[in-house]
Design an enzyme around this catalytic site. Sequence first.
Site, mmCIF file in Angstrom:
data_model
loop_
_atom_site.group_PDB
_atom_site.id
_atom_site.type_symbol
_atom_site.label_atom_id
_atom_site.label_comp_id
_atom_site.label_asym_id
_atom_site.label_seq_id
_atom_site.Cartn_x
_atom_site.Cartn_y
_atom_site.Cartn_z
ATOM 1 N N THR A 14 0.819 -1.088 -0.026
ATOM 2 C CA THR A 14 0.503 -0.293 0.031
ATOM 3 C C THR A 14 0.695 1.201 0.072
ATOM 4 O O THR A 14 0.797 1.819 -0.564
ATOM 5 C CB THR A 14 -0.790 -0.072 0.994
ATOM 6 N N GLY A 113 4.447 1.941 11.469
ATOM 7 C CA GLY A 113 4.024 0.709 12.499
ATOM 8 C C GLY A 113 5.422 -0.003 13.014
ATOM 9 O O GLY A 113 5.132 -0.767 13.610
ATOM 10 N N SER A 142 2.404 6.922 11.767
ATOM 11 C CA SER A 142 1.089 7.075 10.995
ATOM 12 C C SER A 142 0.503 7.810 10.068
ATOM 13 O O SER A 142 1.222 9.095 10.650
ATOM 14 C CB SER A 142 0.763 5.884 11.750
ATOM 15 N N CYS A 143 -0.067 7.339 9.550
ATOM 16 C CA CYS A 143 -1.010 8.415 8.979
ATOM 17 C C CYS A 143 -2.206 9.326 10.175
ATOM 18 O O CYS A 143 -1.847 10.353 9.580
ATOM 19 C CB CYS A 143 -2.094 7.473 8.193
ATOM 20 N N ASN A 144 -2.590 8.490 10.911
ATOM 21 C CA ASN A 144 -2.933 8.943 12.182
ATOM 22 C C ASN A 144 -2.594 10.454 12.495
ATOM 23 O O ASN A 144 -3.480 11.154 12.691
ATOM 24 C CB ASN A 144 -3.651 8.149 12.850
ATOM 25 N N ARG A 171 -10.241 3.523 10.080
ATOM 26 C CA ARG A 171 -10.914 2.430 9.333
ATOM 27 C C ARG A 171 -10.315 1.105 9.721
ATOM 28 O O ARG A 171 -9.415 0.785 10.040
ATOM 29 C CB ARG A 171 -10.236 2.782 7.747
ATOM 30 N N HIS A 197 -2.339 6.722 20.322
ATOM 31 C CA HIS A 197 -1.277 7.235 19.446
ATOM 32 C C HIS A 197 -0.977 9.186 20.089
ATOM 33 O O HIS A 197 -0.321 9.648 19.352
ATOM 34 C CB HIS A 197 -2.779 7.864 18.727
ATOM 35 N N ALA A 198 -1.871 9.259 20.785
ATOM 36 C CA ALA A 198 -1.538 10.500 21.707
ATOM 37 C C ALA A 198 0.495 10.703 22.240
ATOM 38 O O ALA A 198 0.986 10.842 21.752
ATOM 39 C CB ALA A 198 -1.945 10.513 23.305
ATOM 40 N N HIS A 223 -9.873 7.459 7.597
ATOM 41 C CA HIS A 223 -10.101 7.439 9.096
ATOM 42 C C HIS A 223 -10.369 8.811 9.543
ATOM 43 O O HIS A 223 -10.804 9.922 8.733
ATOM 44 C CB HIS A 223 -8.627 7.347 9.995
HETATM 45 P P1 NAD Z 1 1.184 -3.598 3.764
HETATM 46 O O1 NAD Z 1 1.443 -5.388 3.754
HETATM 47 O O2 NAD Z 1 0.347 -2.906 2.504
HETATM 48 O O3 NAD Z 1 3.498 -4.074 2.444
HETATM 49 C C1 NAD Z 1 3.615 -3.873 2.798
HETATM 50 C C2 NAD Z 1 4.997 -5.236 1.346
HETATM 51 O O4 NAD Z 1 5.693 -5.636 1.659
HETATM 52 C C3 NAD Z 1 4.342 -5.934 0.783
HETATM 53 O O5 NAD Z 1 3.741 -5.964 -0.614
HETATM 54 C C4 NAD Z 1 4.116 -7.407 1.566
HETATM 55 O O6 NAD Z 1 4.512 -9.068 0.890
HETATM 56 C C5 NAD Z 1 6.286 -6.559 1.586
HETATM 57 N N1 NAD Z 1 6.809 -7.843 2.462
HETATM 58 C C6 NAD Z 1 6.255 -8.429 3.736
HETATM 59 N N2 NAD Z 1 7.587 -8.612 4.714
HETATM 60 C C7 NAD Z 1 8.488 -8.050 3.763
HETATM 61 C C8 NAD Z 1 9.899 -8.791 4.571
HETATM 62 N N3 NAD Z 1 10.374 -9.404 4.968
HETATM 63 N N4 NAD Z 1 11.005 -7.832 2.700
HETATM 64 C C9 NAD Z 1 10.051 -7.085 1.731
HETATM 65 N N5 NAD Z 1 8.605 -6.955 2.196
HETATM 66 C C10 NAD Z 1 7.976 -7.446 2.236
HETATM 67 O O7 NAD Z 1 1.916 -2.840 4.266
HETATM 68 P P2 NAD Z 1 1.411 -1.439 3.993
HETATM 69 O O8 NAD Z 1 0.156 -0.707 4.543
HETATM 70 O O9 NAD Z 1 2.156 -0.684 2.833
HETATM 71 O O10 NAD Z 1 2.442 -0.970 5.164
HETATM 72 C C11 NAD Z 1 3.740 0.121 5.941
HETATM 73 C C12 NAD Z 1 4.118 0.578 7.127
HETATM 74 O O11 NAD Z 1 3.554 1.315 6.144
HETATM 75 C C13 NAD Z 1 3.813 -0.006 7.631
HETATM 76 O O12 NAD Z 1 4.720 0.052 8.886
HETATM 77 C C14 NAD Z 1 2.274 0.664 8.303
HETATM 78 O O13 NAD Z 1 2.780 1.048 9.312
HETATM 79 C C15 NAD Z 1 2.768 1.537 7.639
HETATM 80 N N6 NAD Z 1 1.361 2.891 7.263
HETATM 81 C C16 NAD Z 1 0.105 2.544 6.531
HETATM 82 C C17 NAD Z 1 -0.493 2.443 6.507
HETATM 83 C C18 NAD Z 1 -2.033 2.131 5.870
HETATM 84 O O14 NAD Z 1 -3.239 2.800 5.857
HETATM 85 N N7 NAD Z 1 -1.489 1.125 4.850
HETATM 86 C C19 NAD Z 1 -0.265 3.929 6.581
HETATM 87 C C20 NAD Z 1 0.499 4.896 6.941
HETATM 88 C C21 NAD Z 1 1.662 3.637 7.357
#
Ligand code: NAD
Length: 343
Positions: A14, A113, A142-144, A171, A197-198, A223
């Site tokens: 994502t 994360g 994070s996003c929030n 969400r 989050h705080a 969210h």
């Molecule tokens: P995701 O699961 O959509 O993407 C992670 C990707 O990494 C996947 O393609 C997965 O196959 C790959 N992956 C898994 N293990 C791996 C490894 N050992 N080495 C390399 N690649 C690997 O996750 P995301 O939602 O993109 O989240 C990524 C980070 O961004 C997290 O720290 C998350 O908390 C943060 N984040 C997510 C969001 C959200 O809403 N999705 C928003 C803000 C921040």
Amino acid sequence: MKSKVKVAINGFGTIGKRIAIAVNKQDDMIVSGIVKKKPDYNALYAIRAGIDIYTISDKDMETFRKKGIEVRGTINDLIKESDIVVDATPDGVGETYKELYKTNGINSIFQGGEEASIADISFNSLCNYDEAYGKKSIRVVSCNTTGLLRSICTLNQVSKIEKINAVLIRRGADPQEIKKGPINSIVLNPVNLPSHHALDVKSVIPWINISTAAVVVPTTLMHVHHVTIRFKDKIIKNDIIDALMQAPRIILLDTKLSDIQSTAQIIDAARLVKERGDVNELVVFKDSISIDENEVQFFQAVHQESIVVPENIDAIRASLEISSKYDSISQTDKKLGINKILY
Ligand code: NAD
């Protein structure tokens, strides 16, 4: 002409794929390659976009090649050819790569994360760009937390903030996450108050007095936060509106004009005017802004899939000392088509 900074992206889900697309839109940086775990549709997209794919190990290369997906090497090769790595692997997985980045001497950007202790600093462009300048590792929160920090750091310029209370309606999953929920529940997440989050907001601005509570609901779009901010002194509504109007990356949504009063309508409207329907901006509902003496309350909406993308681009520039704060913000926003208007 100065050569472009080479950015490796580890994790192409994502967040990682959106960062990769955003990096390739900038004049001063380029994606050197991405690390993929699975040979899925995201890998096929990378090939179509001309982005080189690397795997976690030699063993994985075979799995990709069996599907006809060309692989350039492993993460070890990619890191050697890059100036900085953006880690966008799932929650907690970034920690397992920290040592690899360190031993290769490469600067790194982590996501929200991960624990705050993973990096030299937790980051938001509006709040602490200058403190992150030249830092070897940066964690984009994070996003929030990014959404909260954008409004907090903007409104603290209007008058000194005394206390914040925020309720986060989160969400349940991202749209493509087919195995996550809840499907039919409102989950207290976490049950204990205040929610984490705080603390995460405080990882960027330790001086703030904030309390948060969060529930998770069955939706994938965005969210929504209800934010109450008490200032030291009495405030004027127009000053709040002016500050939010002038701040980068905040849209003040006029319900009377647009007839938008939900996340579904925000995303539907964004699909008409924004790439992929991504809303990199924090959306504050203008008509919800309500003042009582020295207190303001309002609703804001956060597109979780894309709000942290501009911060990642700025974090790259800050870490590698490429641009000053507002120079980076304006370059990023121009190239990503970020503006102040949805409708
Ligand atoms: P995701 O699961 O959509 O993407 C992670 C990707 O990494 C996947 O393609 C997965 O196959 C790959 N992956 C898994 N293990 C791996 C490894 N050992 N080495 C390399 N690649 C690997 O996750 P995301 O939602 O993109 O989240 C990524 C980070 O961004 C997290 O720290 C998350 O908390 C943060 N984040 C997510 C969001 C959200 O809403 N999705 C928003 C803000 C921040």
